[in-house]
Scaffold this motif. Sequence first.
Motif, PDB file in Angstrom:
ATOM      1  N   THR A 105       0.819  -1.220   0.000  1.00 21.40           N
ATOM      2  CA  THR A 105       0.000   0.000   0.000  1.00 21.40           C
ATOM      3  C   THR A 105       0.848   1.264   0.000  1.00 21.40           C
ATOM      4  O   THR A 105       0.623   2.187  -0.775  1.00 21.40           O
ATOM      5  N   THR A 106       1.856   1.306   0.865  1.00 23.72           N
ATOM      6  CA  THR A 106       2.662   2.520   1.031  1.00 23.72           C
ATOM      7  C   THR A 106       3.935   2.536   0.197  1.00 23.72           C
ATOM      8  O   THR A 106       4.517   3.597  -0.036  1.00 23.72           O
ATOM      9  N   GLY A 107       4.396   1.358  -0.240  1.00 22.08           N
ATOM     10  CA  GLY A 107       5.670   1.282  -0.953  1.00 22.08           C
ATOM     11  C   GLY A 107       6.868   1.390  -0.036  1.00 22.08           C
ATOM     12  O   GLY A 107       8.011   1.513  -0.497  1.00 22.08           O
ATOM     13  N   LEU A 108       6.640   1.312   1.279  1.00 19.01           N
ATOM     14  CA  LEU A 108       7.728   1.407   2.241  1.00 19.01           C
ATOM     15  C   LEU A 108       8.322   0.030   2.520  1.00 19.01           C
ATOM     16  O   LEU A 108       7.606  -0.971   2.593  1.00 19.01           O
ATOM     17  N   LEU A 109       9.625   0.007   2.685  1.00 16.29           N
ATOM     18  CA  LEU A 109      10.310  -1.238   3.003  1.00 16.29           C
ATOM     19  C   LEU A 109      10.026  -1.629   4.451  1.00 16.29           C
ATOM     20  O   LEU A 109      10.168  -0.816   5.362  1.00 16.29           O
ATOM     21  N   GLN A 110       9.616  -2.858   4.652  1.00 14.94           N
ATOM     22  CA  GLN A 110       9.320  -3.369   5.983  1.00 14.94           C
ATOM     23  C   GLN A 110      10.438  -4.254   6.519  1.00 14.94           C
ATOM     24  O   GLN A 110      10.662  -4.319   7.724  1.00 14.94           O
ATOM     25  N   ARG A 111      11.124  -4.902   5.598  1.00 11.03           N
ATOM     26  CA  ARG A 111      12.178  -5.832   5.998  1.00 11.03           C
ATOM     27  C   ARG A 111      13.092  -6.063   4.800  1.00 11.03           C
ATOM     28  O   ARG A 111      12.661  -6.022   3.658  1.00 11.03           O
ATOM     29  N   GLY A 112      14.388  -6.258   5.067  1.00 12.66           N
ATOM     30  CA  GLY A 112      15.298  -6.564   3.977  1.00 12.66           C
ATOM     31  C   GLY A 112      16.580  -5.760   4.029  1.00 12.66           C
ATOM     32  O   GLY A 112      16.878  -5.099   5.032  1.00 12.66           O
ATOM     33  N   VAL A 113      17.319  -5.827   2.934  1.00 16.50           N
ATOM     34  CA  VAL A 113      18.626  -5.166   2.849  1.00 16.50           C
ATOM     35  C   VAL A 113      18.670  -4.273   1.616  1.00 16.50           C
ATOM     36  O   VAL A 113      18.327  -4.697   0.514  1.00 16.50           O
ATOM     37  N   VAL A 114      19.080  -3.025   1.832  1.00 22.36           N
ATOM     38  CA  VAL A 114      19.359  -2.095   0.741  1.00 22.36           C
ATOM     39  C   VAL A 114      20.853  -1.801   0.792  1.00 22.36           C
ATOM     40  O   VAL A 114      21.342  -1.271   1.800  1.00 22.36           O
ATOM     41  N   VAL A 115      21.563  -2.148  -0.258  1.00 27.24           N
ATOM     42  CA  VAL A 115      23.006  -1.907  -0.293  1.00 27.24           C
ATOM     43  C   VAL A 115      23.294  -0.665  -1.121  1.00 27.24           C
ATOM     44  O   VAL A 115      22.892  -0.573  -2.276  1.00 27.24           O
ATOM     45  N   ARG A 116      23.994   0.269  -0.510  1.00 28.96           N
ATOM     46  CA  ARG A 116      24.348   1.505  -1.195  1.00 28.96           C
ATOM     47  C   ARG A 116      25.771   1.435  -1.746  1.00 28.96           C
ATOM     48  O   ARG A 116      26.681   0.956  -1.068  1.00 28.96           O
ATOM     49  N   HIS A 117      25.912   1.939  -2.963  1.00 29.15           N
ATOM     50  CA  HIS A 117      27.261   2.094  -3.496  1.00 29.15           C
ATOM     51  C   HIS A 117      27.409   3.506  -4.038  1.00 29.15           C
ATOM     52  O   HIS A 117      26.667   3.924  -4.933  1.00 29.15           O
ATOM     53  N   LEU A 118      28.363   4.240  -3.478  1.00 29.98           N
ATOM     54  CA  LEU A 118      28.643   5.599  -3.915  1.00 29.98           C
ATOM     55  C   LEU A 118      29.673   5.560  -5.032  1.00 29.98           C
ATOM     56  O   LEU A 118      30.807   5.117  -4.826  1.00 29.98           O
ATOM     57  N   VAL A 119      29.275   6.007  -6.225  1.00 24.63           N
ATOM     58  CA  VAL A 119      30.212   6.070  -7.347  1.00 24.63           C
ATOM     59  C   VAL A 119      31.214   7.178  -7.071  1.00 24.63           C
ATOM     60  O   VAL A 119      30.847   8.307  -6.746  1.00 24.63           O
ATOM     61  N   MET A 120      32.500   6.830  -7.187  1.00 24.60           N
ATOM     62  CA  MET A 120      33.576   7.781  -6.893  1.00 24.60           C
ATOM     63  C   MET A 120      34.200   8.285  -8.188  1.00 24.60           C
ATOM     64  O   MET A 120      34.327   7.530  -9.157  1.00 24.60           O
ATOM     65  N   PRO A 121      34.614   9.539  -8.217  1.00 20.08           N
ATOM     66  CA  PRO A 121      35.237  10.080  -9.431  1.00 20.08           C
ATOM     67  C   PRO A 121      36.511   9.320  -9.796  1.00 20.08           C
ATOM     68  O   PRO A 121      37.374   9.101  -8.949  1.00 20.08           O
ATOM     69  N   GLY A 122      36.563   8.874 -11.050  1.00 18.58           N
ATOM     70  CA  GLY A 122      37.751   8.178 -11.535  1.00 18.58           C
ATOM     71  C   GLY A 122      37.803   6.707 -11.210  1.00 18.58           C
ATOM     72  O   GLY A 122      38.813   6.051 -11.501  1.00 18.58           O
ATOM     73  N   HIS A 123      36.720   6.147 -10.642  1.00 18.72           N
ATOM     74  CA  HIS A 123      36.773   4.751 -10.203  1.00 18.72           C
ATOM     75  C   HIS A 123      35.575   3.941 -10.688  1.00 18.72           C
ATOM     76  O   HIS A 123      34.954   3.199  -9.917  1.00 18.72           O
ATOM     77  N   VAL A 124      35.280   4.056 -11.962  1.00 22.63           N
ATOM     78  CA  VAL A 124      34.190   3.287 -12.566  1.00 22.63           C
ATOM     79  C   VAL A 124      34.459   1.791 -12.444  1.00 22.63           C
ATOM     80  O   VAL A 124      33.545   1.003 -12.185  1.00 22.63           O
ATOM     81  N   LYS A 125      35.704   1.382 -12.606  1.00 23.02           N
ATOM     82  CA  LYS A 125      36.050  -0.041 -12.533  1.00 23.02           C
ATOM     83  C   LYS A 125      35.680  -0.624 -11.174  1.00 23.02           C
ATOM     84  O   LYS A 125      35.093  -1.711 -11.088  1.00 23.02           O
TER      85      LYS A 125
END
Length: 302
Positions: free
Chosen positions: A200-220
């Motif tokens: 109904t709300t689209g809110l996460l109730q349980r689970g894992v969200v993994v964040r990855h911050l793209v860094m300048p010059g480090h696409v690889k």
Amino acid sequence: MKKMTCMADCVLCPRMCHANRLAGRIGYCRETAELVAARAALHMWEEECISGKAGSGTVFFSGCNLGCIFCQNHNISQAKAGKVISVGRLSEIFLELQGQGANNINLVTPTHYVPQIIEALNLAKGQGLNIPIVYNTSGYERVDTLRMLKGYVDIYLPDFKYMDERLAGEYSQAPDYPVYAKQALEEMVSQTGEFKMDETTGLLQRGVVVRHLVMPGHVKNSKEVIRYLYNTYGNRILISIMNQYTPMSQVENHALLGRRVTKREYEKVVDYALELGVECGYIQEGKAARQSFIPEFDGEGV
């Protein structure tokens, strides 16, 4: 109180510095056993499934077990801001945020305060706290510490910064980061299982969200991280590919970190994720975040 005694010989994080924080010694995290928080307020800038429309009830703790030279929150990660509070006050903060309509309680940089957080959660739950608990971390965690949180945390929100040990050492003083991040993520997923949304709300109730911050010059490095995440967990986790790297004053003269991520760099990482088959996650459109997206750590709500 038994859990608190572990801080007399602290090995809560991978640094395993063995500081007697109960006796006032400062650990690698730059904190003693005194609980220090810099801000507690509704936060609108997390992923949509966490912030929603009402906001995430976010508590920013002072200190950090990493040493990222590019840190956006360096004034609190270096323990230069924050207020000492009691465990009882922390439990009150949780309830106050719930009363303000928070979708969840979001614990930011919490690793070195896990025993106190568990005690505060027990107190708050006994007084009616019933919204999901989010553990918002750099990903540099020990499995033994995460196991203490089983049954307390509903949503894990870790970073996965590096697959490249050299970069992890140069930028965060933690060449063993990839090893610990992999072990930590496995434990997180084993605790929560496949992510679950409220239909109904689209809110996460349980689970894992993994964040990855793209860094300048480090696409690889970014591609290697995304490949590992998808090949290991498929669409059981959410992957958030972040475009908000903001060059702070301490790296303004750095050959790579002194600039923003280019549109092309970010597109390369996103395109690669789509080619792999990533279907569940988030991307950020538009330019990288400005410093205005970094909250003031002025003690609000503490």
